[in-house]
Design an enzyme around this catalytic site. Structure first.
Site, PDB file in Angstrom:
ATOM      1  N   CYS A 113       0.833  -1.211   0.000  1.00 45.39           N
ATOM      2  CA  CYS A 113       0.000   0.000   0.000  1.00 45.39           C
ATOM      3  C   CYS A 113       0.869   1.264   0.000  1.00 45.39           C
ATOM      4  CB  CYS A 113      -0.898  -0.048   1.243  1.00 45.39           C
ATOM      5  SG  CYS A 113      -1.756   1.474   1.619  1.00 45.39           S
ATOM      6  N   CYS A 135       0.046   3.851   2.626  1.00 47.37           N
ATOM      7  CA  CYS A 135       0.529   3.375   3.937  1.00 47.37           C
ATOM      8  C   CYS A 135       2.001   3.719   4.106  1.00 47.37           C
ATOM      9  CB  CYS A 135       0.367   1.860   4.063  1.00 47.37           C
ATOM     10  SG  CYS A 135      -1.339   1.278   3.970  1.00 47.37           S
TER      11      CYS A 135
END
Length: 105
Positions: free
Chosen positions: A30, A33
């Site tokens: 991600c 993230c």
């Protein structure tokens, strides 16, 4: 200091904590993230009055499903064993700190 939570130690690391806990629900693939990771690390260094924990949702699906984490990054704020607030997506550090500090006694 940033702690790492797993399905097996989540209750100990997060639910039993004696201060508010910021939980970074993330995954390796991600990109948002990865953008939030240094922000979360800075918060951990600058705010000893809260506990900061990271939980990889791919490696710990039980906790992710228990708290209905549908989008990542999700930053959950826990107090007294309950998720009291959450922030979804990339968020400026100061905005995140403001949300967390509401729960610090």
């Amino acid at each position: 200091m940033v702690f790492e939570a797993r399905d097996g130690n989540f209750a100990q690391e997060v639910l039993s904590a004696d201060k508010p806990v910021l939980v970074d629900f993330w995954a390796e693939w991600c990109m948002p993230c990865r953008m939030m990771s240094p922000v979360v690390d800075q918060i951990a260094e600058e705010h000893p009055e809260i506990k900061v924990v990271k939980l990889n949702v791919d490696e710990n699906p039980l906790i992710a499903s228990t708290y209905r984490i549908m989008s990542i990054p999700t930053l959950g704020i826990f107090k007294d064993g309950k998720m009291v607030d959450k922030v979804i997506g990339v968020t400026p550090k100061q905005q995140l700190v403001s949300r967390i500090m509401q729960y610090v006694d």
